[in-house]
Design a protein around this motif. Structure first.
Motif, short mmCIF file in Angstrom:
data_model
loop_
_atom_site.label_atom_id
_atom_site.label_comp_id
_atom_site.label_asym_id
_atom_site.label_seq_id
_atom_site.Cartn_x
_atom_site.Cartn_y
_atom_site.Cartn_z
N GLY B 62 0.82 -1.20 0.00
CA GLY B 62 0.00 0.00 0.00
C GLY B 62 0.85 1.25 0.00
N ALA B 63 0.30 2.32 -0.59
CA ALA B 63 0.97 3.62 -0.52
C ALA B 63 0.57 4.30 0.78
CB ALA B 63 0.57 4.48 -1.72
N HIS B 64 1.52 5.02 1.35
CA HIS B 64 1.30 5.71 2.63
C HIS B 64 1.65 7.18 2.41
CE1 HIS B 64 0.66 5.81 6.88
NE2 HIS B 64 1.90 6.00 7.23
N PRO B 65 0.81 7.88 1.64
CA PRO B 65 1.16 9.27 1.31
C PRO B 65 1.02 10.19 2.51
CG PRO B 65 -1.04 8.75 0.50
CD PRO B 65 -0.47 7.47 1.06
N GLY B 66 1.86 11.21 2.55
CA GLY B 66 1.85 12.17 3.65
C GLY B 66 2.10 13.57 3.15
N PHE B 67 2.06 14.51 4.07
CA PHE B 67 2.38 15.89 3.71
C PHE B 67 3.84 16.00 3.29
CE2 PHE B 67 -1.28 17.07 6.55
CZ PHE B 67 -2.03 17.68 5.56
N ASN B 68 4.13 17.02 2.50
CA ASN B 68 5.47 17.27 2.00
C ASN B 68 6.26 17.99 3.08
OD1 ASN B 68 7.58 17.44 0.22
ND2 ASN B 68 6.79 19.24 -0.85
N ASP B 69 6.59 17.27 4.14
CA ASP B 69 7.16 17.90 5.33
C ASP B 69 8.06 16.90 6.05
OD1 ASP B 69 7.67 19.46 7.56
OD2 ASP B 69 5.73 19.05 8.50
N LEU B 70 9.24 16.72 5.49
CA LEU B 70 10.19 15.77 6.06
C LEU B 70 10.60 16.20 7.46
CD1 LEU B 70 11.78 13.23 5.14
CD2 LEU B 70 13.67 14.75 4.62
N GLY B 72 8.88 17.68 9.68
CA GLY B 72 7.83 17.35 10.65
C GLY B 72 7.39 15.90 10.59
N PHE B 73 8.05 15.10 9.74
CA PHE B 73 7.71 13.68 9.58
C PHE B 73 6.22 13.50 9.25
CE2 PHE B 73 7.60 9.17 11.15
CZ PHE B 73 8.59 8.69 10.32
N GLY B 74 5.64 14.48 8.60
CA GLY B 74 4.23 14.37 8.21
C GLY B 74 3.26 14.43 9.38
N ARG B 75 3.77 14.83 10.54
CA ARG B 75 2.90 14.85 11.72
C ARG B 75 2.35 16.25 12.02
NH1 ARG B 75 6.75 10.86 15.28
NH2 ARG B 75 5.90 8.91 14.48
N ARG B 76 2.67 17.23 11.20
CA ARG B 76 2.17 18.58 11.41
C ARG B 76 1.05 18.84 10.41
NH1 ARG B 76 8.09 21.35 12.14
NH2 ARG B 76 8.17 21.18 9.87
N ARG B 77 -0.04 19.37 10.90
CA ARG B 77 -1.17 19.68 10.02
C ARG B 77 -0.78 20.81 9.09
NH1 ARG B 77 -6.67 18.32 12.70
NH2 ARG B 77 -6.05 16.43 13.83
N PRO B 112 -3.50 7.14 4.24
CA PRO B 112 -2.81 8.41 4.49
C PRO B 112 -2.04 8.36 5.80
CG PRO B 112 -5.21 8.69 4.67
CD PRO B 112 -4.96 7.27 4.22
N HIS B 113 -1.00 9.19 5.87
CA HIS B 113 -0.07 9.17 7.02
C HIS B 113 -0.31 10.34 7.97
CE1 HIS B 113 3.70 9.01 9.28
NE2 HIS B 113 3.78 10.32 9.08
N GLY B 114 -0.12 10.06 9.24
CA GLY B 114 0.06 11.10 10.26
C GLY B 114 -1.02 12.17 10.28
N ALA B 115 -0.58 13.41 10.14
CA ALA B 115 -1.51 14.54 10.21
C ALA B 115 -2.51 14.51 9.08
CB ALA B 115 -0.73 15.86 10.20
N LEU B 116 -2.13 13.96 7.95
CA LEU B 116 -3.06 13.87 6.82
C LEU B 116 -4.21 12.92 7.18
CD1 LEU B 116 -3.63 14.63 3.86
CD2 LEU B 116 -2.09 12.79 3.15
N TYR B 117 -3.88 11.81 7.82
CA TYR B 117 -4.89 10.85 8.31
C TYR B 117 -5.76 11.51 9.36
CZ TYR B 117 -6.38 6.21 10.20
OH TYR B 117 -7.07 5.09 10.62
N GLY C 74 4.80 29.63 1.67
CA GLY C 74 4.59 30.10 3.04
C GLY C 74 3.17 30.56 3.32
N ARG C 75 2.26 30.25 2.41
CA ARG C 75 0.87 30.72 2.58
C ARG C 75 -0.03 29.65 3.17
NH1 ARG C 75 0.71 33.87 -3.18
NH2 ARG C 75 1.61 35.83 -2.47
N ARG C 76 0.51 28.49 3.49
CA ARG C 76 -0.31 27.42 4.06
C ARG C 76 0.00 27.32 5.55
NH1 ARG C 76 0.64 23.12 -0.82
NH2 ARG C 76 2.66 22.84 0.18
N ARG C 77 -1.02 27.30 6.36
CA ARG C 77 -0.82 27.19 7.80
C ARG C 77 -0.22 25.83 8.13
NH1 ARG C 77 -4.92 30.71 10.97
NH2 ARG C 77 -5.07 32.46 9.54
N ILE C 78 0.81 25.83 8.94
CA ILE C 78 1.42 24.59 9.41
C ILE C 78 1.40 24.63 10.93
CG2 ILE C 78 3.50 23.16 9.42
CD1 ILE C 78 4.26 24.25 6.75
#
Lengths: 258, 258, 258, 258
Positions: B62-70, B72-77, B112-117, C74-78
């Motif tokens: 399965g794919a585990h896509p996440g935010f483009n935020d290495l 934050g490890f994808g854990r930041r909204r 989906p991963h982390g904050a995305l989930y 920088g326009r997306r809230r994180i």
């Protein structure tokens, strides 16, 4: 049967708030689009927009993978392990395939970008690593490569169909390589000059180097650019001249390739 | 017919010189792997290695896509436009498909991963955007989502098969959400406690919240972790208990899904 | 003594091959430049070029830190932890100080960018984290913040001098916040309209909301933009009107701040 | 006066959720820390934590700038324009200075990382670009460079104080370069062997190459590592032997440099 030629251009090189290039003008000229895949340029949203427009224009779709170097726009050589390079290429092709599903069209060719292309044209290890990445994802993909370079041998060894590329707006050296952009006159900005050169390149298989030397060079695909103010006019003139000379201008999947 | 259950885990979360997780131990337990796709974690080389090992273990992919935020490890909204989010998901699925070709196996689910989930489980717009991205790439993909959340409705509206997920090592609140990790006791570290809870969850469809309240909740797929020192033992105990209780433990594509 | 006002603009938002904005036109108008620091926009080379030009124009230098999100500009809230946010701000200020040494000039203010500014104007925890990052690097730095927002209280508690900001080309709501750009008419494109509003804002300390309501609001620094086709003309008209009305237009370090 | 020697190590190479290295053990041995600055490794939060611990240990602080290549951990050569390289170095030094303000300590040296160090040791243009970046930010910074390489000349031309570096756990070739890690035996894992070599290197200014050849080489700073299981023990043994031999082990700012 009159000679066949493909016309390609690099596209989709915007990123986020940033725009670049001249995709709309190019889409009206080319048969095939090389789409940036998010590493040196492009993002998923830019890619999706480009894929939809490529379909509308009946333009065949290619991946344009590059180094993971947005700051350098993929133009800086990076010394990667061949395996890392190979998987990086496969990743980018797959990413574009995922996005291409929006338009219901297939990715049918791959052309490496910038410094990756330049390194591959000089270094068979790089050229072969790219080829293996392409083949792993889809062995029917066409590898677009520099005509006369070591990339041809790499593509043959890997077992991929390939298209030999020439350039409409660049001068050549005696060894068949492109003149460095740093040298005055390396970029051809006169549409008439470009058109004449391109007809000889495609119809006769002959490139005239800066020195006047004639180089025998088969060209299956002609790359046109969008980044110089004169580039679109040069590309249009090249296409018009080829059609006037009787060439059949075709998308890559319809090209008779060696 | 005895109940069926799938066991999944997040994997391939290394990046370059960095390693993380416990993929080898998890691959011996799970039926299905959720592979990071290079945005919040993972790189093409890590992905390729994981795909080959998943095939060897007969684990579905399965794919585990996440935010483009290495960082934050994808854990930041991250507050993204739904269209950007959708194409970002499609991109990551496609990238894994490209790499999965090395093993000759198919990507059959997306989680989906982390904050995305977490955002998707609370916000149907996010859940639906993810669903559209999945469907665009391959409408047969299974959407793995939080059991009882708005993601279920989103998956139904988009028209995707989905698997409802539960967790082996986390406590729940009365509303069916996971207890925040910030609260003491939110992570279950005793294999026996976890095993008992998991059997009730899967065999009876009942989760006992921290308050003691019984929550009716169907679980098709059990997520186990590798990041706590006790996590692998907890996951193994959960699996053993499920098998002892008579459950059939299956890869996602073999699961009977609603 | 006639009222004093500063005029600032965001600059240096190019990145690699990408260009954006209208820095040359803005440098001729403003007293103070907010320079992107490589996270949401800008790179070391762009920063260096901007710093040299700021010195030449006698424009005072500020850091314009943003989220680490080039794709989103920088326009997306994180949703970051305050400590991570704080060190991220300190890092970006320091980076600009390093580059400012090329021009032998000092960084004298800090204005957060985009979503970071918006979040700080609503959330005192964010505003204070930014303030602590600023103070750690240099307690004499001026914190540029949204006039009337919780950022004022945060700056006071942290113990920083601050400048209250207003906007020349944006309408306001009754609560003193900017009208969302999504609402028709939120951006003022008529130089005459902008000039009149700005004079009232600076000379009388009064902003007229869309509803006609008068809002008392002290403005120390006026932000002008470069990204709309009309923006530079609007900014120039605002400045001319302020000077005609007798305001002293000053760099931030020369401003009398509360 | 007995010979003086500095002991340094690379640190702060974690990133987000990822950890690496052995900073606590190294901080107890070294006099000077080279801190990753967020490009090849490190993030603002990791940097802040390291700076505070460096202060506590009385360890002098250096910037460890690298290529902008987290995926490659700064170990891949990137072909950059000297100006871009120079500003990239200045940016990273400034960023660390910003963070160092938390501890109230100064950055007193700069040592390039990985491929940037290797390229600079072979290419005077790179070495000089790094030197100019250092000097622009603070002309009192000490440039830590490979003893005997072209970096020495570059530092002299640029006009920076420099410290010649040697390695406690690496063998050397006849030309004074380090043996490639790909060659069996290039890493010294026996503390006794390392200790003997280091004493000769520091007390006598002599390095014995693999061939047995004696190379005259002045070493001001000894680099120890944390990434091999044996590295900390090797580093401790080297330090103990130097002290036993009568060397004064000093932070970089206290070293008598040429």
């Amino acid at each position: 049967m009159p000679p066949a030629i493909n016309i390609n251009a690099d596209m989709g090189e915007g990123f986020g708030a940033y725009d670049i290039g001249n995709d709309d003008a190019l889409l009206a000229i080319v048969n095939s689009a090389n789409v940036a895949c998010g590493f040196h340029a492009g993002d998923p949203t830019v890619m999706q927009g480009l894929v939809m427009r490529a379909k509308k224009h009946g333009v065949s779709l290619g991946a344009h993978p590059g180094f993971n170097d947005l700051w350098g726009f993929g133009r800086r050589r990076i010394d990667m392990k061949p395996a890392d390079l190979e998987y990086m290429v496969a990743y980018q092709i797959g990413a574009l395939q995922g996005i291409a599903a929006y338009a219901g069209i297939r990715v049918t060719h791959v052309k490496p970008h910038g410094a990756l292309y330049n390194m591959a044209s000089e270094n068979e290890d790089y050229a072969a690593a790219i080829g293996r990445g392409i083949k792993a994802v889809d062995p029917t993909l066409i590898y677009v490569l520099l005509s006369g370079s070591v990339m041809e041998k790499a593509a043959e060894k890997v077992g991929l169909k390939y298209a030999r590329e020439g350039f409409d707006d660049r001068t050549y050296e005696d060894d068949g390589n492109l003149t460095s952009r740093k040298i005055e006159g390396a970029v051809i900005r006169d549409p008439k000059v470009a058109a004449e050169r391109v007809v000889r390149m495609v119809m006769d298989g002959v490139i005239t180097a800066r020195s006047g030397k004639k180089i025998k060079r088969r060209v299956d695909s002609l790359c046109i650019h969008g980044d110089e103010p004169t580039a679109v006019a040069v590309g249009q003139a090249a296409k018009d001249a080829l059609i006037a000379a009787g060439a059949r201008v075709l998308p890559l999947p319809e090209m008779p390739l060696g």
